[in-house]
Write a protein that holds these residues in place. Structure first.
Motif, PDB file in Angstrom:
ATOM      1  N   ASN A 108      49.681 -26.778  43.549  1.00 18.29           N
ATOM      2  CA  ASN A 108      49.293 -25.924  44.660  1.00 18.29           C
ATOM      3  C   ASN A 108      48.427 -24.748  44.227  1.00 18.29           C
ATOM      4  O   ASN A 108      47.627 -24.257  45.032  1.00 18.29           O
ATOM      5  CB  ASN A 108      50.543 -25.430  45.390  1.00 18.29           C
ATOM      6  CG  ASN A 108      51.237 -26.533  46.160  1.00 18.29           C
ATOM      7  OD1 ASN A 108      50.749 -26.991  47.167  1.00 18.29           O
ATOM      8  ND2 ASN A 108      52.378 -26.965  45.659  1.00 18.29           N
ATOM      9  N   VAL A 109      48.550 -24.295  42.976  1.00 20.09           N
ATOM     10  CA  VAL A 109      47.615 -23.271  42.493  1.00 20.09           C
ATOM     11  C   VAL A 109      46.204 -23.840  42.469  1.00 20.09           C
ATOM     12  O   VAL A 109      45.245 -23.204  42.939  1.00 20.09           O
ATOM     13  CB  VAL A 109      48.036 -22.768  41.099  1.00 20.09           C
ATOM     14  CG1 VAL A 109      46.901 -21.991  40.441  1.00 20.09           C
ATOM     15  CG2 VAL A 109      49.253 -21.871  41.203  1.00 20.09           C
ATOM     16  N   ASP A 110      46.072 -25.054  41.933  1.00 25.58           N
ATOM     17  CA  ASP A 110      44.743 -25.678  41.893  1.00 25.58           C
ATOM     18  C   ASP A 110      44.241 -25.977  43.305  1.00 25.58           C
ATOM     19  O   ASP A 110      43.054 -25.797  43.597  1.00 25.58           O
ATOM     20  CB  ASP A 110      44.799 -26.962  41.067  1.00 25.58           C
ATOM     21  CG  ASP A 110      45.018 -26.684  39.583  1.00 25.58           C
ATOM     22  OD1 ASP A 110      44.744 -25.538  39.160  1.00 25.58           O
ATOM     23  OD2 ASP A 110      45.461 -27.587  38.860  1.00 25.58           O
ATOM     24  N   LEU A 111      45.147 -26.443  44.174  1.00 29.02           N
ATOM     25  CA  LEU A 111      44.726 -26.726  45.546  1.00 29.02           C
ATOM     26  C   LEU A 111      44.271 -25.459  46.258  1.00 29.02           C
ATOM     27  O   LEU A 111      43.271 -25.479  46.994  1.00 29.02           O
ATOM     28  CB  LEU A 111      45.882 -27.373  46.320  1.00 29.02           C
ATOM     29  CG  LEU A 111      46.211 -28.827  45.986  1.00 29.02           C
ATOM     30  CD1 LEU A 111      47.447 -29.278  46.751  1.00 29.02           C
ATOM     31  CD2 LEU A 111      45.034 -29.742  46.318  1.00 29.02           C
ATOM     32  N   LEU A 112      44.973 -24.373  46.048  1.00 28.85           N
ATOM     33  CA  LEU A 112      44.600 -23.125  46.703  1.00 28.85           C
ATOM     34  C   LEU A 112      43.265 -22.608  46.178  1.00 28.85           C
ATOM     35  O   LEU A 112      42.396 -22.193  46.962  1.00 28.85           O
ATOM     36  CB  LEU A 112      45.695 -22.082  46.496  1.00 28.85           C
ATOM     37  CG  LEU A 112      45.454 -20.714  47.132  1.00 28.85           C
ATOM     38  CD1 LEU A 112      45.156 -20.850  48.625  1.00 28.85           C
ATOM     39  CD2 LEU A 112      46.652 -19.806  46.911  1.00 28.85           C
ATOM     40  N   ARG A 113      43.098 -22.646  44.869  1.00 30.30           N
ATOM     41  CA  ARG A 113      41.822 -22.197  44.306  1.00 30.30           C
ATOM     42  C   ARG A 113      40.671 -23.059  44.803  1.00 30.30           C
ATOM     43  O   ARG A 113      39.613 -22.557  45.203  1.00 30.30           O
ATOM     44  CB  ARG A 113      41.898 -22.250  42.774  1.00 30.30           C
ATOM     45  CG  ARG A 113      42.733 -21.138  42.146  1.00 30.30           C
ATOM     46  CD  ARG A 113      42.911 -21.375  40.672  1.00 30.30           C
ATOM     47  NE  ARG A 113      43.609 -20.268  40.021  1.00 30.30           N
ATOM     48  CZ  ARG A 113      44.118 -20.333  38.794  1.00 30.30           C
ATOM     49  NH1 ARG A 113      44.005 -21.457  38.094  1.00 30.30           N
ATOM     50  NH2 ARG A 113      44.733 -19.287  38.272  1.00 30.30           N
ATOM     51  N   THR A 114      40.892 -24.380  44.786  1.00 28.81           N
ATOM     52  CA  THR A 114      39.835 -25.292  45.237  1.00 28.81           C
ATOM     53  C   THR A 114      39.532 -25.092  46.716  1.00 28.81           C
ATOM     54  O   THR A 114      38.370 -25.070  47.134  1.00 28.81           O
ATOM     55  CB  THR A 114      40.253 -26.745  44.973  1.00 28.81           C
ATOM     56  OG1 THR A 114      40.543 -26.915  43.587  1.00 28.81           O
ATOM     57  CG2 THR A 114      39.150 -27.709  45.373  1.00 28.81           C
ATOM     58  N   ALA A 115      40.585 -24.929  47.520  1.00 27.73           N
ATOM     59  CA  ALA A 115      40.384 -24.760  48.955  1.00 27.73           C
ATOM     60  C   ALA A 115      39.647 -23.460  49.260  1.00 27.73           C
ATOM     61  O   ALA A 115      38.777 -23.423  50.141  1.00 27.73           O
ATOM     62  CB  ALA A 115      41.727 -24.792  49.676  1.00 27.73           C
ATOM     63  N   GLN A 116      39.976 -22.394  48.541  1.00 25.28           N
ATOM     64  CA  GLN A 116      39.264 -21.132  48.757  1.00 25.28           C
ATOM     65  C   GLN A 116      37.787 -21.268  48.396  1.00 25.28           C
ATOM     66  O   GLN A 116      36.921 -20.735  49.094  1.00 25.28           O
ATOM     67  CB  GLN A 116      39.914 -20.017  47.932  1.00 25.28           C
ATOM     68  CG  GLN A 116      41.260 -19.565  48.467  1.00 25.28           C
ATOM     69  CD  GLN A 116      41.853 -18.448  47.648  1.00 25.28           C
ATOM     70  OE1 GLN A 116      41.561 -18.296  46.460  1.00 25.28           O
ATOM     71  NE2 GLN A 116      42.705 -17.647  48.261  1.00 25.28           N
ATOM     72  N   GLN A 117      37.510 -21.994  47.313  1.00 21.51           N
ATOM     73  CA  GLN A 117      36.113 -22.220  46.952  1.00 21.51           C
ATOM     74  C   GLN A 117      35.411 -23.096  47.979  1.00 21.51           C
ATOM     75  O   GLN A 117      34.244 -22.868  48.333  1.00 21.51           O
ATOM     76  CB  GLN A 117      36.041 -22.866  45.563  1.00 21.51           C
ATOM     77  CG  GLN A 117      34.636 -23.022  45.013  1.00 21.51           C
ATOM     78  CD  GLN A 117      33.936 -21.691  44.799  1.00 21.51           C
ATOM     79  OE1 GLN A 117      34.588 -20.682  44.539  1.00 21.51           O
ATOM     80  NE2 GLN A 117      32.618 -21.671  44.920  1.00 21.51           N
ATOM     81  N   ARG A 118      36.140 -24.107  48.489  1.00 21.92           N
ATOM     82  CA  ARG A 118      35.561 -24.962  49.527  1.00 21.92           C
ATOM     83  C   ARG A 118      35.239 -24.170  50.778  1.00 21.92           C
ATOM     84  O   ARG A 118      34.231 -24.421  51.448  1.00 21.92           O
ATOM     85  CB  ARG A 118      36.526 -26.099  49.858  1.00 21.92           C
ATOM     86  CG  ARG A 118      36.569 -27.219  48.819  1.00 21.92           C
ATOM     87  CD  ARG A 118      37.743 -28.130  49.067  1.00 21.92           C
ATOM     88  NE  ARG A 118      37.812 -28.594  50.454  1.00 21.92           N
ATOM     89  CZ  ARG A 118      38.918 -29.011  51.045  1.00 21.92           C
ATOM     90  NH1 ARG A 118      40.059 -29.004  50.370  1.00 21.92           N
ATOM     91  NH2 ARG A 118      38.899 -29.424  52.290  1.00 21.92           N
ATOM     92  N   VAL A 119      36.114 -23.212  51.124  1.00 25.34           N
ATOM     93  CA  VAL A 119      35.847 -22.384  52.299  1.00 25.34           C
ATOM     94  C   VAL A 119      34.541 -21.621  52.115  1.00 25.34           C
ATOM     95  O   VAL A 119      33.696 -21.563  53.026  1.00 25.34           O
ATOM     96  CB  VAL A 119      37.020 -21.420  52.548  1.00 25.34           C
ATOM     97  CG1 VAL A 119      36.636 -20.375  53.603  1.00 25.34           C
ATOM     98  CG2 VAL A 119      38.254 -22.181  53.002  1.00 25.34           C
ATOM     99  N   SER A 120      34.346 -21.041  50.917  1.00 23.28           N
ATOM    100  CA  SER A 120      33.113 -20.293  50.666  1.00 23.28           C
ATOM    101  C   SER A 120      31.886 -21.195  50.748  1.00 23.28           C
ATOM    102  O   SER A 120      30.860 -20.831  51.341  1.00 23.28           O
ATOM    103  CB  SER A 120      33.186 -19.636  49.278  1.00 23.28           C
ATOM    104  OG  SER A 120      34.288 -18.757  49.186  1.00 23.28           O
ATOM    105  N   VAL A 121      31.988 -22.406  50.168  1.00 26.92           N
ATOM    106  CA  VAL A 121      30.859 -23.332  50.188  1.00 26.92           C
ATOM    107  C   VAL A 121      30.577 -23.810  51.616  1.00 26.92           C
ATOM    108  O   VAL A 121      29.411 -23.881  52.047  1.00 26.92           O
ATOM    109  CB  VAL A 121      31.130 -24.517  49.249  1.00 26.92           C
ATOM    110  CG1 VAL A 121      30.041 -25.580  49.385  1.00 26.92           C
ATOM    111  CG2 VAL A 121      31.212 -24.035  47.801  1.00 26.92           C
ATOM    112  N   GLN A 122      31.630 -24.136  52.360  1.00 26.65           N
ATOM    113  CA  GLN A 122      31.438 -24.674  53.704  1.00 26.65           C
ATOM    114  C   GLN A 122      30.901 -23.622  54.666  1.00 26.65           C
ATOM    115  O   GLN A 122      30.205 -23.959  55.629  1.00 26.65           O
ATOM    116  CB  GLN A 122      32.747 -25.260  54.236  1.00 26.65           C
ATOM    117  CG  GLN A 122      33.200 -26.520  53.522  1.00 26.65           C
ATOM    118  CD  GLN A 122      32.134 -27.604  53.572  1.00 26.65           C
ATOM    119  OE1 GLN A 122      31.444 -27.781  54.571  1.00 26.65           O
ATOM    120  NE2 GLN A 122      32.002 -28.339  52.472  1.00 26.65           N
TER     121      GLN A 122
END
Length: 457
Positions: free
Chosen positions: A374-388
């Protein structure tokens, strides 16, 4: 360019300007679901109400109360049992049986009187191989386990509520995006109809626009269905009699401080998480039960004292006192053989301790696994939000340019529809990224048993 061609384009631009100036009320109606009288509620309020009314939370609190009562009972086993006895009795006989003849004279004897008794007795176990002390340790460990289970249930319930709450937010965001796409598709269909009527486009442009409108309408209806389903699930979780929905002010999730996502720090928190604490307390209880199972191999010593009397006076009060007597007893017992019951209890206790140790080890490993995931998922999701966010902005600009080019006859309807689809995909990806970030955060908080700190302002 021929005169006829210029005239057609001029007619199209005139009609397009009229369409653009047309009031919003002249547009085709947007399908809207039946209003639900859903009451907005914040996430914190939803979690608070769920913890107060959810069956799992109520059961966890009830188990904790029962275990605390078991601790008092275990301490009470060290004290003597005290009892008071009061009784009364009277024998009823046939009046004829009380008639006696003495010297030829018939005499009637008095009826039997009431007989009264009272007594006091005390009994206690002086020594039982330490089983009473082990029972206290077991009861205390079970209280700790129930407390940890209550915390685990609270955070699991918070996770369930958060998921349904975020489902409602995502459905509402999808509904808003679908409405925007529907409005764009309807506008594009009008432009295409004008171009077809002006002779500068083929009928396929109008048909494609109609299909795009239908797809947007289906997306809107699907989002509304998902929103109602999420609201119904959220309403059930918090135990509300009226339908509730996610509050609009909770749409934006505050970002998590990067320092709070330090894996080493979170690992230490996970070691003290509710699931690990519950498993550790269960192991302590199993160890105490295993020691208690060996107590029957030692003798049991009990002591007792009793005092009582009886008479015709009412419980020894008055002119007819009782003749009291007392008894003090001390007893030692040791079962030489009880059908291997002691041995079977020891084996069961050993097995329970081994199972509890394995459960604790697995709980620790599971906490680490969920932490890493979930740490990796949260980091990835936050980055995805910025990209999207950037992708959505770029797709909107591309669609605006394509619409202008199509209006001027410099591009085809297929280019516009492609841009619309790209915008829809970018918005869908943004909604999913936000949902994944919210759920990953809630899962992390459930693992460590405390909220993550947001970014400091």
């Amino acid at each position: 360019m021929s005169i006829r061609r210029r005239a057609a384009i001029g007619a199209f631009l005139t009609a397009a300007g009229a369409v653009a100036a047309r009031p919003t009320g002249a547009q085709a109606p947007v399908p809207v679901a039946a209003p639900d009288a859903a009451i907005p509620i914040t996430l914190d309020e939803a979690i608070r109400r769920a913890r107060a009314s959810a069956p799992a939370s109520i059961q966890a609190r009830g188990a904790e109360r029962s275990n605390r009562a078991a601790v008092r009972s275990a301490y009470g086993a060290l004290l003597p049992n005290v009892s008071l006895d009061f009784g009364s009795s009277r024998q009823f006989t046939d009046p004829n049986s009380r008639i006696r003849v003495v010297d030829g004279v018939a005499q009637t004897l008095a009826a039997p009187r009431w007989n009264y008794s009272d007594g006091l007795s005390l009994n206690m176990t002086v020594f039982n191989g330490g089983q009473s002390l082990y029972n206290i340790q077991t009861a205390k460990a079970q209280v700790a386990a129930s407390e940890a289970n209550g915390v685990a249930q609270d955070f699991q319930l918070a996770l369930d509520v958060s998921q349904q709450f975020y489902n409602a937010l995502a459905a509402r965001e999808s509904e808003n995006a679908a409405r925007t796409q529907l409005a764009l598709a309807q506008q594009q269909m009008r432009y295409a109809s004008i171009r077809v009527a002006s002779g500068v486009a083929t009928k396929s442009d109008s048909l494609r626009s109609l299909i795009q409108v239908g797809n947007a309408q289906l997306a809107l209806l699907s989002a509304q269905t998902n929103l109602r389903a999420a609201e119904a699930a959220l309403t059930r979780l918090i135990g509300s009699d009226v339908t509730v929905t996610a509050a609009q002010q909770d749409t934006t999730l505050p970002p998590v401080d990067s320092l709070a996502l330090d894996t080493a720090s979170l690992a230490r928190l996970a070691e003290n998480g509710p699931a690990v604490r519950q498993a550790h307390a269960a192991l302590d209880a199993a160890r105490a039960s295993r020691r208690a199972s060996q107590a029957p191999y030692l003798p049991t010593v009990t002591a007792g004292y009793s005092r009582g009397g009886s008479g015709f006076g009412r419980f020894g009060i008055g002119s007819d006192p009782y003749a009291y007597s007392g008894q003090l007893s001390l007893r030692l017992s040791y079962p030489l053989f009880n059908g291997f019951t002691r041995e079977a209890n020891v084996v069961r206790a050993d097995v329970a301790e081994d199972n509890a140790a394995a459960a604790l080890r697995d709980a620790r490993l599971a906490a680490r696994q969920l932490l890493v995931q979930n740490v990796d998922l949260l980091r990835t999701a936050q980055q995805r939000v910025s990209v999207q966010l950037v992708s959505v902005a770029a797709a909107r600009e591309d669609l605006r340019v394509q619409q202008l080019r199509y209006t001027a006859g410099a591009s085809t309807l297929l280019d516009v529809l492609t841009s619309q689809n790209q915008l829809s995909q970018a918005e869908t990806a943004l909604i999913q990224a936000r949902f994944d970030a919210r759920v990953a955060r809630a899962r992390l908080e459930a693992v460590i048993g405390q909220p993550l700190a947001p970014v400091a302002p």
